[in-house]
Every structure is written in structure tokens, then in C-alpha cells.
Design a protein around this motif. Structure first.
Motif, PDB file in Angstrom:
ATOM      1  N   ILE A 165      81.239 -14.467  36.722  1.00  0.00           N
ATOM      2  CA  ILE A 165      80.119 -14.913  35.886  1.00  0.00           C
ATOM      3  C   ILE A 165      79.342 -13.737  35.300  1.00  0.00           C
ATOM      4  N   SER A 166      79.591 -12.521  35.817  1.00  0.00           N
ATOM      5  CA  SER A 166      78.984 -11.314  35.237  1.00  0.00           C
ATOM      6  C   SER A 166      79.860 -10.710  34.140  1.00  0.00           C
ATOM      7  N   GLY A 167      80.991 -11.357  33.844  1.00  0.00           N
ATOM      8  CA  GLY A 167      81.889 -10.851  32.821  1.00  0.00           C
ATOM      9  C   GLY A 167      82.676  -9.629  33.259  1.00  0.00           C
ATOM     10  N   LEU A 168      82.873  -9.489  34.582  1.00  0.00           N
ATOM     11  CA  LEU A 168      83.536  -8.297  35.121  1.00  0.00           C
ATOM     12  C   LEU A 168      84.829  -8.627  35.864  1.00  0.00           C
ATOM     13  N   ALA A 169      85.327  -9.831  35.689  1.00  0.00           N
ATOM     14  CA  ALA A 169      86.516 -10.264  36.436  1.00  0.00           C
ATOM     15  C   ALA A 169      87.742  -9.416  36.124  1.00  0.00           C
TER      16      ALA A 169
END
Length: 293
Positions: A165-169
Motif C-alpha cells: 500500500i506504500s507503492g513499494l512492493a
């Protein structure tokens, strides 16, 4: 001695504290839970405290949450540019320690392009006792290759969801379920090294295979292994602490000895959260951090 202060923000604020409790807002929900550091009188009225959406009450068998209204199983908030799932647990925790937000900013700064130790490739960072991933996400956001380690499968799953959800997957983060000292021993043998190391050792705990951790017995061994897994030109080393009775000076003494051959500076102090209405600071732990110059 330095005091790091987490200030009120859009999705998180400490509304009040005192008499062994704290009142916090996570997004739209207000939670009341115990905090032994709050050894002073509350400022808000008993009614305002009783109006919390959920209140954690201790009992003989541990305790639990009493809700005033229906809460979702989890909900999302933003803190220090990162996103987190909040979920009240049976141990009174929420999955987030907001007092770490200033250290996350410090990690990002230490890894920023043009930092004091240049790297031809992405720096490598190891986060021990990584919990739900705040420090790991900060390092990944800054461009590091991260190894996130925790002894809890639940915590690692939670951290991976926070990364998503932080865009860091898609960032290069290794998620490791292991005991910290067992893993470090393997890394020493494999010759793996890290430019930055973060650790949040608890007072007491167990690894995934029931390995015992007691800070008074195992902390120095952990630091010895940490030294063996640092690169020749490390960027930073960060230690956070919560154990009652320990001083940040104890951590500083170790850092000074560990990093004496490297050019850098050590800072120590307290992690705190500022009450939104009064500016009063709630102490939440200690830290010691070294950064190269």
C-alpha cells in the motif's frame, strides 16, 4: 542527548496521556490503551477518554479491547510518507510505533544520493527485528536493497502488506523469517555485508524455532555479529531500545567502540510523541545512531 519528536499529523495524533494510559487517533478512529511511561495527570476529561472508539483494558488473563462502535478489522493510515495497516491486537499494539517516524526520515537522508559514502550500486540495508516494516520501507523508498528480518510470520506478512500500500512492493526487499543471531551467523559465513544496519531488539522474545532472546544475555553477541556484517565503509547503524532501566548511554558506549575506526558521528537520545493539544512529550524509548561523515 537528542529528543526526537513525532508531531501530530493528518492521520495520527496523540490526543492526551496520563495515569498510565494514552489516547491516540489513528485516522478516524480514537484508541485508548495502557502506557506505563505516562506518569502524570490527564488533561482531557474522563468523558472524552470514555468516548474513545476502542479501549484496551487489562485483565488477569491479559486483556482486550472494548469497542464503542464497530471498527473495521484493519484500516489504512499515512505517516512520514509511508502507508500502514492499523489493526488493534490482543497485546494492545496497533502494528505501528509512531515514535520511529523521525528515524525513518534520518534513514532516508543517510541513503540519499550524494551522501557521505558514495556507492556505485544501490546500498544494502539490514533491518533486524523489523516488525511491520517502517524502517525497511523508508530504506527501500530511498533506493536501498533491503533485508527485512523478523521472528514472526504474522509481522512479516503485515510488513509486506504495508509495502504494497506504500507503492513499494516491487522494490528489492528480502523478507526473512528467522532468529536474528542465527541469521547473522549465516551471513558471516556467506560473506554477505550491509552498508546500513537497523535493530529494534526487545527485552525478551523467541525466534520462529523457539530460540530464546534475552537482551541482558544476548545483546553483546548480537553487536559482535553485527560488526562482522558491516561493509568496510558503512553508511549508518541504528539501535532502538525499550527495555526498562537501560540508558541510551549504554548503547552509545557500544557504538563508539564498534565504529571507532570509521569517520562518523554518534547521536543518542529519546524517542517521543508530542501531544497535539498541549505539546507535552510522551517518552517512548531510546535510540543510538551512527552515521558516516
Amino acid at each position: 542527548m537528542k529528543i526526537l519528536i513525532t508531531k501530530p499529523s493528518r492521520d495520527y495524533e496523540l490526543l492526551d496521556s496520563g495515569e498510565g494510559e494514552k489516547l491516540e487517533r489513528y485516522g478516524e478512529f480514537i484508541l485508548s490503551r495502557p502506557d506505563p511511561q505516562a506518569l502524570w495527570k490527564k488533561n482531557l476529561s474522563p468523558q472524552e477518554w470514555q468516548n474513545a472508539d476502542a479501549i484496551f483494558k487489562r485483565t488477569a488473563d491479559g486483556g482486550g479491547w472494548k469497542t464503542k462502535r464497530s471498527l473495521p478489522e484493519r484500516w489504512q493510515i499515512e505517516l512520514a510518507g509511508l502507508n500502514f495497516w492499523i489493526r488493534p491486537t490482543s497485546f494492545k499494539h496497533t502494528g505501528l510505533f509512531p515514535e520511529h517516524s523521525e528515524n525513518w526520515k534520518w534513514i532516508e537522508s543517510a541513503l540519499a544520493p550524494g551522501s557521505s559514502t558514495p556507492h556505485s550500486s544501490a546500498p544494502t540495508v539490514l533491518n533486524l527485528f523489523g516488525y511491520t516494516g517502517g524502517a525497511s520501507l523508508a530504506a527501500a523508498k530511498a533506493g536501498a536493497k533491503v533485508c527485512h528480518l523478523d521472528g514472526s510470520k504474522v509481522a512479516i506478512t503485515w510488513a509486506r502488506e504495508n509495502a504494497k500500500i506504500s507503492g513499494l512492493a516491487e522494490k528489492p526487499i528480502r523478507w526473512i523469517l528467522d532468529d536474528a543471531r542465527v541469521f547473522l551467523n549465516r551471513e558471516v559465513k556467506r560473506g554477505n555485508r550491509y552498508d546500513g544496519i537497523i535493530m529494534d531488539p526487545p527485552a525478551f522474545g523467541h525466534g520462529p524455532n523457539k530460540e530464546l532472546w534475552k537482551i541482558e544475555d544476548h545483546f553483546l553477541d548480537l553487536l559482535d555479529l553485527t560488526m562482522k556484517t558491516l561493509t568496510e565503509k558503512p553508511l549508518f547503524l541504528l539501535i532502538n531500545g525499550y527495555s526498562s532501566g537501560y540508558s541510551a548511554l549504554a548503547y552509545k558506549n557500544n557504538l563508539d567502540e564498534m565504529m571507532k575506526k570509521h569517520k562518523g558521528e554518534t547521536e543518542i537520545g529519546e524517542l517521543t510523541i508530542e501531544e497535539s493539544k498541549t505539546g507535552r512529550l510522551l517518552p517512548c524509548g531510546i535510540f543510538a545512531r551512527w552515521r558516516s561523515l
